[in-house]
Structure formats: structure tokens, C-alpha cells
Write a protein that holds these residues in place. Structure first.
Motif, short mmCIF file in Angstrom:
data_model
loop_
_atom_site.label_atom_id
_atom_site.label_comp_id
_atom_site.label_asym_id
_atom_site.label_seq_id
_atom_site.Cartn_x
_atom_site.Cartn_y
_atom_site.Cartn_z
N UNK A 1 0.85 -1.18 0.00
CA UNK A 1 0.00 0.00 0.00
C UNK A 1 0.89 1.24 0.00
N UNK A 2 0.67 2.11 -0.93
CA UNK A 2 1.43 3.34 -1.11
C UNK A 2 0.92 4.39 -0.13
N UNK A 3 1.82 4.99 0.67
CA UNK A 3 1.39 6.00 1.64
C UNK A 3 0.74 7.20 0.98
N UNK A 4 1.15 7.55 -0.23
CA UNK A 4 0.55 8.66 -0.95
C UNK A 4 -0.84 8.36 -1.45
N UNK A 5 -1.28 7.15 -1.20
CA UNK A 5 -2.58 6.68 -1.69
C UNK A 5 -3.64 6.69 -0.58
N UNK A 6 -3.26 7.11 0.63
CA UNK A 6 -4.17 7.02 1.78
C UNK A 6 -5.46 7.82 1.56
N UNK A 7 -6.59 7.19 1.91
CA UNK A 7 -7.90 7.82 1.80
C UNK A 7 -8.67 7.53 3.09
N UNK A 8 -9.15 8.56 3.76
CA UNK A 8 -9.98 8.37 4.96
C UNK A 8 -11.42 8.12 4.55
N UNK A 9 -12.08 7.26 5.30
CA UNK A 9 -13.50 6.99 5.07
C UNK A 9 -14.32 8.19 5.50
N UNK A 10 -15.25 8.61 4.65
CA UNK A 10 -16.12 9.71 5.01
C UNK A 10 -17.41 9.17 5.64
N UNK A 11 -18.11 10.04 6.32
CA UNK A 11 -19.38 9.68 6.94
C UNK A 11 -20.45 10.59 6.36
N UNK A 12 -21.66 10.06 6.22
CA UNK A 12 -22.75 10.83 5.64
C UNK A 12 -23.99 10.68 6.49
N UNK A 13 -24.65 11.80 6.72
CA UNK A 13 -25.95 11.80 7.37
C UNK A 13 -26.96 12.13 6.27
N UNK A 14 -27.65 11.12 5.74
CA UNK A 14 -28.59 11.36 4.64
C UNK A 14 -29.69 12.33 5.05
N UNK A 15 -30.09 13.15 4.09
CA UNK A 15 -31.16 14.11 4.34
C UNK A 15 -32.50 13.39 4.48
N UNK A 16 -33.50 14.11 4.96
CA UNK A 16 -34.85 13.55 5.08
C UNK A 16 -35.34 13.10 3.71
#
Length: 98
Positions: A1-16
Motif C-alpha cells: 500500500x502506497x502512503x501517498x494513496x491514503x484515503x480516509x472513510x467519510x461519513x454521511x448523514x442522509x437528508x430527510x
């Protein structure tokens, strides 16, 4: 795994509106090689308006997407997976299961 490739997981609160109706799509995703790829695909799917939740499994190569069919389509989901790559280093493709 390439360190320059790191991606954090995002979180979503779906709208009504996004939660008013839901259906599930199961996709086969090709091109993922590590957990950063999983996060990249998951994050891009969560950015589609109408998507409520996404679970992507690297080992099986499957994505399970819950979305409002009045706001998004399976074609939108497939397009989002393709857009998750596009950086010259990553290329992803998705196909509906069943």
C-alpha cells in the motif's frame, strides 16, 4: 500500500428527502486492491445525492448500496464507481449483480 494513496472513510448523514424511500443495489466492483481503494469507492458512492449507506467489501469485490430510487439510479452508482478512479493510478468498474 502506497502512503501517498491514503484515503480516509467519510461519513454521511442522509437528508430527510434521501431517506423517504429506499432500495438496495448490489454491485460487483473491479479494480480495488487495498483498503484505500475501498474507501475511495465508498466515499464516491456516498457523494451521490440519494445514497443513504454503502458497504464495500474488498475480499468479495462487492458493494451494497442503499439509495432512494427517486433521486439516484443504478446508472448513477456505476458512474460514481468509475469516477472514484480517474486519477491516472486507479481505475474502477462496477456491474449490477442480478
Amino acid at each position: 500500500m502506497d502512503e501517498g494513496c491514503h484515503v480516509d472513510a467519510m461519513h454521511k448523514a442522509p437528508s430527510v428527502e434521501e431517506r423517504r424511500a429506499s432500495t438496495r443495489a448490489q454491485l460487483t466492483v473491479e479494480g480495488m486492491g487495498c483498503s484505500n481503494c475501498v474507501n475511495r469507492v465508498r466515499n464516491r458512492l456516498l457523494q451521490v445525492y440519494g445514497v443513504q449507506s454503502v458497504d464495500v467489501d474488498l475480499e468479495s469485490g462487492h458493494a451494497d448500496v442503499v439509495f432512494n430510487p427517486g433521486l439516484a439510479s443504478v446508472a448513477d452508482l456505476l458512474h460514481a464507481v468509475a469516477l472514484a478512479g480517474g486519477d491516472g493510478r486507479h481505475e474502477y468498474r462496477a456491474y449490477p449483480i442480478g
